[in-house]
Design a protein around this motif. Sequence first.
Motif, PDB file in Angstrom:
ATOM      1  N   HIS A 197       0.684  -1.073   0.010  1.00 50.32           N
ATOM      2  CA  HIS A 197       0.078  -0.229   0.094  1.00 50.32           C
ATOM      3  C   HIS A 197       0.857   1.304  -0.072  1.00 50.32           C
ATOM      4  N   ASN A 198       0.531   1.976  -0.660  1.00 48.27           N
ATOM      5  CA  ASN A 198       1.478   3.641  -0.991  1.00 48.27           C
ATOM      6  C   ASN A 198       2.837   3.323  -1.326  1.00 48.27           C
ATOM      7  N   GLU A 199       3.110   2.258  -2.076  1.00 48.68           N
ATOM      8  CA  GLU A 199       4.351   2.060  -2.045  1.00 48.68           C
ATOM      9  C   GLU A 199       4.776   2.546  -3.552  1.00 48.68           C
ATOM     10  N   PHE A 200       5.945   3.024  -3.899  1.00 49.26           N
ATOM     11  CA  PHE A 200       6.185   3.632  -5.365  1.00 49.26           C
ATOM     12  C   PHE A 200       7.404   2.475  -5.863  1.00 49.26           C
ATOM     13  N   ILE A 201       6.772   1.931  -6.793  1.00 46.60           N
ATOM     14  CA  ILE A 201       7.438   0.683  -7.538  1.00 46.60           C
ATOM     15  C   ILE A 201       7.824   1.201  -9.020  1.00 46.60           C
ATOM     16  N   ALA A 202       9.375   0.914  -8.905  1.00 42.68           N
ATOM     17  CA  ALA A 202       9.715   1.255 -10.302  1.00 42.68           C
ATOM     18  C   ALA A 202      10.215   0.124 -11.073  1.00 42.68           C
ATOM     19  N   LEU A 203       9.373  -0.313 -12.370  1.00 41.73           N
ATOM     20  CA  LEU A 203       9.852  -1.408 -13.220  1.00 41.73           C
ATOM     21  C   LEU A 203      10.864  -0.984 -14.062  1.00 41.73           C
ATOM     22  N   VAL A 204      11.866  -1.551 -14.128  1.00 41.40           N
ATOM     23  CA  VAL A 204      13.049  -1.224 -15.155  1.00 41.40           C
ATOM     24  C   VAL A 204      13.424  -2.288 -15.897  1.00 41.40           C
ATOM     25  N   GLY A 205      14.239  -2.233 -16.889  1.00 43.33           N
ATOM     26  CA  GLY A 205      14.443  -3.323 -17.662  1.00 43.33           C
ATOM     27  C   GLY A 205      14.683  -2.669 -19.041  1.00 43.33           C
ATOM     28  N   PRO A 206      15.645  -3.478 -19.982  1.00 37.54           N
ATOM     29  CA  PRO A 206      15.697  -3.212 -21.356  1.00 37.54           C
ATOM     30  C   PRO A 206      14.275  -2.957 -22.422  1.00 37.54           C
ATOM     31  N   SER A 207      14.683  -2.460 -23.272  1.00 41.57           N
ATOM     32  CA  SER A 207      13.496  -2.279 -24.415  1.00 41.57           C
ATOM     33  C   SER A 207      13.065  -3.985 -24.536  1.00 41.57           C
ATOM     34  N   GLY A 208      11.740  -4.028 -24.607  1.00 42.02           N
ATOM     35  CA  GLY A 208      11.167  -5.250 -25.186  1.00 42.02           C
ATOM     36  C   GLY A 208      11.097  -6.296 -23.727  1.00 42.02           C
ATOM     37  N   CYS A 209      11.397  -5.754 -22.617  1.00 47.09           N
ATOM     38  CA  CYS A 209      11.336  -6.989 -21.533  1.00 47.09           C
ATOM     39  C   CYS A 209      10.212  -7.158 -20.983  1.00 47.09           C
ATOM     40  N   GLY A 210       8.983  -6.425 -21.631  1.00 44.48           N
ATOM     41  CA  GLY A 210       7.542  -6.708 -20.967  1.00 44.48           C
ATOM     42  C   GLY A 210       7.145  -5.806 -19.669  1.00 44.48           C
ATOM     43  N   LYS A 211       7.813  -4.755 -19.803  1.00 42.64           N
ATOM     44  CA  LYS A 211       7.131  -3.739 -18.709  1.00 42.64           C
ATOM     45  C   LYS A 211       6.195  -3.269 -18.933  1.00 42.64           C
ATOM     46  N   THR A 212       5.834  -2.682 -20.270  1.00 40.45           N
ATOM     47  CA  THR A 212       4.389  -2.133 -20.607  1.00 40.45           C
ATOM     48  C   THR A 212       3.451  -3.073 -20.512  1.00 40.45           C
ATOM     49  N   THR A 213       3.896  -4.570 -21.074  1.00 45.47           N
ATOM     50  CA  THR A 213       2.860  -5.296 -21.060  1.00 45.47           C
ATOM     51  C   THR A 213       2.327  -5.763 -19.669  1.00 45.47           C
ATOM     52  N   THR A 214       3.236  -5.975 -18.977  1.00 41.60           N
ATOM     53  CA  THR A 214       3.127  -6.005 -17.197  1.00 41.60           C
ATOM     54  C   THR A 214       2.049  -4.943 -16.734  1.00 41.60           C
ATOM     55  N   LEU A 215       2.362  -3.621 -17.126  1.00 42.77           N
ATOM     56  CA  LEU A 215       1.496  -2.515 -16.666  1.00 42.77           C
ATOM     57  C   LEU A 215       0.204  -2.549 -17.335  1.00 42.77           C
ATOM     58  N   ARG A 237      10.886   0.717  -4.214  1.00 44.97           N
ATOM     59  CA  ARG A 237      11.628  -0.595  -4.353  1.00 44.97           C
ATOM     60  C   ARG A 237      11.637  -0.611  -5.950  1.00 44.97           C
ATOM     61  N   ILE A 238      12.643  -1.176  -6.437  1.00 41.20           N
ATOM     62  CA  ILE A 238      12.911  -1.324  -7.858  1.00 41.20           C
ATOM     63  C   ILE A 238      12.697  -2.745  -8.408  1.00 41.20           C
ATOM     64  N   VAL A 239      12.146  -2.983  -9.429  1.00 37.06           N
ATOM     65  CA  VAL A 239      11.841  -4.387 -10.245  1.00 37.06           C
ATOM     66  C   VAL A 239      12.735  -4.366 -11.215  1.00 37.06           C
ATOM     67  N   VAL A 240      13.559  -5.301 -11.375  1.00 38.00           N
ATOM     68  CA  VAL A 240      14.396  -5.251 -12.743  1.00 38.00           C
ATOM     69  C   VAL A 240      13.961  -6.399 -13.431  1.00 38.00           C
ATOM     70  N   MET A 241      13.458  -6.088 -14.537  1.00 43.39           N
ATOM     71  CA  MET A 241      12.870  -7.124 -15.532  1.00 43.39           C
ATOM     72  C   MET A 241      13.758  -7.470 -16.634  1.00 43.39           C
ATOM     73  N   ASN A 242      13.925  -8.611 -17.154  1.00 43.16           N
ATOM     74  CA  ASN A 242      14.727  -8.974 -18.255  1.00 43.16           C
ATOM     75  C   ASN A 242      13.835 -10.098 -18.963  1.00 43.16           C
ATOM     76  N   GLU A 243      13.900  -9.874 -20.249  1.00 44.75           N
ATOM     77  CA  GLU A 243      13.025 -11.016 -21.134  1.00 44.75           C
ATOM     78  C   GLU A 243      11.956 -11.843 -20.395  1.00 44.75           C
ATOM     79  N   GLY A 244      11.126 -10.807 -19.822  1.00 47.55           N
ATOM     80  CA  GLY A 244       9.965 -11.505 -19.549  1.00 47.55           C
ATOM     81  C   GLY A 244       9.802 -12.017 -17.998  1.00 47.55           C
TER      82      GLY A 244
END
Lengths: 321, 365
Positions: free
Chosen positions: B28-46, B203-210
């Motif tokens: 609750h009320n957390e600021f999460i950043a989803l990072v990762g290279p292009s095409g790793c699925g960030k937008t899809t997750t969002l 908190r940061i979430v690093v994504m890579n290839e899905g």
Amino acid sequence: MVSVPNVDRAAVAPPPGPFRSRMKKRLGPDIDGYGFLLPATIVMVSLVVYPFCLAVWFSVSDAFVGEPASYVGLENFIYILTEDDIFIETIWNTLLFAFWSVLFKVVLGLSCALLLQRILKLRRFFRGSVLLPFVAPTALSTLGWWLILDPTYSHINWILANVWPFSYFGWGPYNFLGNPTLAMASVIFVNIWRGIPFFIITILAGLMAIPDHLYDAAEIDGASTWRKFYSITLPLLRPVLAIIILFSTIFTLGEFNIIYVLTRGGPMNSTHLFSTYSFTYGILNHEIALGAAVALFLFPILVVIVVFLLRMVRRDTSHEL
Amino acid sequence: MAEIQLRDLWKYYDDVAAVRGINLDIEHNEFIALVGPSGCGKTTTLRMIAGLEDITAGDISVGDRIVNEVAPKDRDIAMVFQNYALYPHMSVFQNMSFGLKLRKTAKEEIERRVNLAAEILNIEELLERRPKQLSGGQRQRVAMGRAIVRDPQVFLFDEPLSNLDAKLRVQMRTEIKKIHQRVKTTVVYVTHDQVEAMTLADRIVVMNEGVIEQVGSPEEMYDAPETLFVAAFIGSPSMNFIPCRVEANNGGLSVRLSDDLTFPVPGDRNDRYGSCVGKEMLFGIRPEHITDKRPHTDPTHHDFTSDVIVLEPMGIDTMVFINIGETEITTRSRPRAVSQVGETMDFTIDMAHMHLIDPETEKVL
Ligand SMILES: Nc1ncnc2c1ncn2[C@@H]1O[C@H](COP(=O)(O)OP(=O)(O)OP(=O)(O)O)[C@@H](O)[C@H]1O
Ligand SMILES: [Mg+2]
């Protein structure tokens, strides 16, 4: 307005002679531009302006095939307005014909375009095939409709009589082109059939130009499908719609082929439009002056419509997509 | 309360797997950043969290309800798009109030909220304008305003600053942080800019290839990456990686970086790296942990000498490129202590910040 930047030509061109410099003062610096306009101007003048002026002259003369004409003022107009009941009927016919045709073309065109946009399978096939009525020569395809609507050989009547479930109701046979109301409905129908591809293709292009992310945003904002259509699609399509309504109205008001092939203005002049009635007067009855007067009557109507629609286009198209 | 939970979430586009079984708990009320290279699925997750994209498998819950089948408008979320997605035919006011209007909010309430948001975002005098008449930064604010007025449980941002120039981006980054402090909500913020992620996120979430590589606070991500990918991705300029061999010497361990360069491993890591003795590993160290030579008493600091290859002055520091073995690495020195290109220079390395990576599993030991 696109303005071509004024390149400083002084460095390359020889200094203008006295005539050139006088012209320059009057016509602006780009005299050469007028030269490029010349071919188009010649074509326009000989094919549009000259016939138009000739028609105006005929309409205020007593021109009759094979006889010298003399000026009679507004007599022709007064005659058709006060003594020619068929002409008054023609005015109503034309307005009726154009109104229903354009209305249905817009509504059906928009619906089909929305459907086509969503179709994923056989997409090219459908998009290609909606163009068929458009690419077939009007006179030819209308002959086909004439056969379909013919009282004796009518396919529709045959279907109504012999194919279940239509046969169950016992409808028909109808004399489509012989009954004034049905005849008008028939020519309107064929006109819609003929004109709808233009609407579908143009509206489809307009729909594709609306970015998907606007619909995503609207979805998040809580818009229903209907609301998205009403609040996003329609307003953003408005410039496209206004332009095609404008074009279609102009062409529909001047429709000739379909009427001439299907009904020749009959039965009992119930499907005469300005163009066919003018043709009847001027070519069939040799009364060129009256024919011209009838045809020219369309002009003020068109001007009003064009001005109105252009206003609508100009207003509120300042947004970008 | 708006915790978000992603449970074994999958997304296939036809036969392309864009997201492959991710699990994530957002508080609750957390600021999460989803990072990762292009095409790793960030937008899809969002977009799946937003409900704009169907879920192939798995569950998403917001609060304590599973929202897999819930329409976007009923999820109580607001989203800021990368290209803002402002309605071009509506004024700023209409853009911001559209969502409220659809929810049949009273007129005075709409005005109150729009004016409040406009005040927060400093766009009060723009309310009558069309999006076309706004600059990029102003459009960005309007897009945020449209989200703020809704007062949603969850904010979703998809690379909201990537269309702005560098200066404005830094400025808006600060604004977003301020706004989050003022308008407390749960935020999921997608970006491929790790600096943005570091500065904004709890908190940061690093994504890579899905898949998710690692989740943690900015400090954890920076100091204790768990995989080679995260170690390389977080930090700018990025971490140096040097092939090395782990050797045992009189009771301790050391890493051999080249024929004539070995450094002892800090004693407290002997157990951690004990199994690697004799193996070829990757040695990781950030540029700021190799500096110009400084006086030190710390047993983890060691001196060495190398030739300077390239200098990149950055103002406060100068990046000095040197070769260790075959590998070119970046080091970070005070400008006044730097030698000329081609000359030798003395460096100090802080082995307390070293990382040892198994090149086969790409895991940080
Ligand atoms: N509509 C779609 N149809 C098919 N494949 C898609 C679609 N959208 C995304 N993908 C694929 O899914 C993968 C993840 O895409 P996504 O847009 O989530 O990446 P991203 O992390 O947001 O990248 P970026 O930083 O470039 O925005 C990519 O390989 C992409 O090609
Ligand atoms: Mg993306």
